[in-house]
Write a protein that holds these residues in place. Structure first.
Motif, PDB file in Angstrom:
ATOM      1  N   VAL A 114      -6.116  26.353 -26.920  1.00 57.91           N
ATOM      2  CA  VAL A 114      -5.229  26.180 -27.106  1.00 57.91           C
ATOM      3  C   VAL A 114      -3.826  27.122 -27.712  1.00 57.91           C
ATOM      4  N   ARG A 115      -3.891  27.978 -27.550  1.00 61.05           N
ATOM      5  CA  ARG A 115      -3.086  29.139 -27.550  1.00 61.05           C
ATOM      6  C   ARG A 115      -2.638  29.262 -26.625  1.00 61.05           C
ATOM      7  N   LEU A 116      -3.646  29.418 -25.135  1.00 61.78           N
ATOM      8  CA  LEU A 116      -3.869  30.452 -23.988  1.00 61.78           C
ATOM      9  C   LEU A 116      -3.265  29.096 -22.859  1.00 61.78           C
ATOM     10  N   ALA A 117      -3.536  28.245 -23.969  1.00 64.51           N
ATOM     11  CA  ALA A 117      -2.670  26.708 -22.745  1.00 64.51           C
ATOM     12  C   ALA A 117      -1.221  26.602 -22.904  1.00 64.51           C
ATOM     13  N   ALA A 118      -1.288  26.858 -24.226  1.00 63.06           N
ATOM     14  CA  ALA A 118       0.787  27.426 -24.877  1.00 63.06           C
ATOM     15  C   ALA A 118       0.966  28.411 -23.821  1.00 63.06           C
ATOM     16  N   GLU A 119       0.270  29.302 -24.356  1.00 60.14           N
ATOM     17  CA  GLU A 119       0.994  30.046 -23.695  1.00 60.14           C
ATOM     18  C   GLU A 119       1.034  30.597 -22.096  1.00 60.14           C
ATOM     19  N   TRP A 120      -0.173  30.418 -21.561  1.00 54.85           N
ATOM     20  CA  TRP A 120       0.136  30.761 -19.688  1.00 54.85           C
ATOM     21  C   TRP A 120       0.497  29.266 -19.172  1.00 54.85           C
ATOM     22  N   PHE A 121       0.252  28.125 -19.951  1.00 50.92           N
ATOM     23  CA  PHE A 121       0.535  27.255 -19.033  1.00 50.92           C
ATOM     24  C   PHE A 121       1.640  26.367 -19.145  1.00 50.92           C
ATOM     25  N   GLY A 122       1.967  26.285 -20.424  1.00 54.16           N
ATOM     26  CA  GLY A 122       3.245  25.364 -20.518  1.00 54.16           C
ATOM     27  C   GLY A 122       2.372  24.060 -21.521  1.00 54.16           C
TER      28      GLY A 122
END
Length: 274
Positions: A114-122
Motif C-alpha cells: 500500500v505504501r509503495l503503491a502510493a509513493e511510486w505509483f500515485g
C-alpha cells in the motif's frame, strides 16, 4: 489521481525502492519509462506484478489488465467496484480513469505494498477511491457494501507458505470464500478472477463453477493469465450480444483497448476433470 512520482525516465535499470514485509520482499524498479513492482523470491528471481509506462500511467501496460476490463461488457453502467489485491495499482488507475462515474474500493493485505503503491505509483485515496489495508478473505466475509464487479487479483510471493505456484493465497480458492464473494455481488454482478495457467488451474476454475451459475473464460492469445468471469445470475452470455456491447464500448475510443477482441475470446467454461 496524481501521476507517479519522478523520475519520468531513467537510463538502463534503476532500483527505486525495496521493502521487506511479513508477506514478501518487494522491489520497485524502472527501465526507461516503464516502472514495475515485483516480489523477490528467496532464490533471487523476481515475479513482476505491476507494469506502468510513465508516458501514460493510466493505460494498461500489462496485457492481463486489458482482459480484466471484460466485466464491463457484462454489467451495464457499473458504479460500485471492488479490487482485491492492489500491487502497484495498475487496475485501479485504469478503471479510475476509464469509468469516471464509478467508485472503487481496493483491498491489500500488505501495508508495504500500500505504501509503495502510493509513493511510486500515485495510488492514493480520493473522492472515488478507498484503499483498505486488510486481508481480502476477512474483508469479503465482513458486513459492508455490495458491488457490481469484484476483481480477485491478489498475489503474494510465489512459494511462500499458504500460496500456490503463482502466488495466489490458497484461501482464495476455497468454496466458502467463493460463496462469500458471490454474496457480496449486486444482482446481475460479475466476479473476475486473474488466474495464472499453472498447477491447480482447472481445480480452481471448477471450484468457481460449483458456486457461480455461469462461468466464462477470457483467453488472450499468448498469455498465461486467463481471466475467469463468474456471473451472479444464471444468464447466458449470447455471443452476438457480447459483440454489440463490445462495439458500444469501443465506439467512443476512450478505453484504448479493443473490447471487440475480448468478446471474440470469451467462451463458456467447460468443466474438466481435475
Amino acid at each position: 489521481m496524481p501521476p507517479p512520482a519522478p523520475p519520468a525516465s531513467v537510463r538502463g535499470r534503476k532500483v527505486l525502492a525495496e521493502a521487506t514485509s511479513a508477506y514478501s520482499k518487494i522491489r520497485v524498479q524502472q527501465r526507461g519509462t516503464r516502472r514495475t513492482l515485483g516480489f523477490v523470491r528467496e532464490r533471487g528471481d523476481e515475479f513482476v506484478q505491476t507494469i506502468v509506462d510513465l508516458k501514460d500511467p493510466d493505460a494498461p501496460a500489462h496485457g492481463y489488465a486489458e482482459a480484466m476490463a471484460a466485466p464491463f461488457m457484462v454489467v451495464d453502467d457499473p458504479r460500485e467496484l471492488l479490487v482485491i489485491g492492489l500491487g502497484g495499482g495498475t487496475l485501479i488507475r485504469f478503471f479510475h480513469s476509464r469509468a469516471p462515474a464509478a467508485h472503487i474500493d481496493a483491498v491489500e493485505i500488505d501495508p508495504e505494498v500500500v505504501r509503495l503503491a502510493a509513493e511510486w505509483f500515485g495510488v492514493v485515496p480520493g473522492p472515488r477511491l478507498r484503499v483498505f489495508t486488510d486481508d481480502g478473505v476477512r474483508f469479503i466475509a465482513g458486513e459492508g457494501d455490495s458491488y457490481d464487479i469484484i476483481w480477485l487479483d491478489a498475489y503474494l510471493d510465489p512459494g511462500a507458505p499458504g500460496t500456490d505456484n503463482a502466488g495466489v493465497p490458497e484461501e482464495l480458492r476455497g468454496l466458502g470464500f467463493l460463496r462469500r464473494v458471490k454474496a457480496r455481488l449486486r444482482p446481475g454482478g460479475v466476479a473476475a478472477f486473474n488466474i495464472h495457467h499453472l498447477t491447480g488451474y482447472h481445480e480452481h476454475v471448477n471450484a468457481i463453477a460449483e458456486v457461480f451459475p455461469r462461468v466464462y473464460v477470457v483467453r488472450r492469445p499468448g498469455s498465461n493469465e486467463w481471466i475467469i468471469l463468474a456471473l451472479e445470475q444464471d444468464t447466458e452470455l449470447d455471443a452476438e450480444a457480447l459483440r454489440r456491447r463490445a462495439a458500444a464500448l469501443d465506439a467512443p475510443g476512450t478505453w484504448g483497448i479493443s473490447f471487440a477482441a475480448l468478446a471474440e475470446v470469451t467462451t463458456p467454461w467447460q468443466r474438466s476433470p481435475t
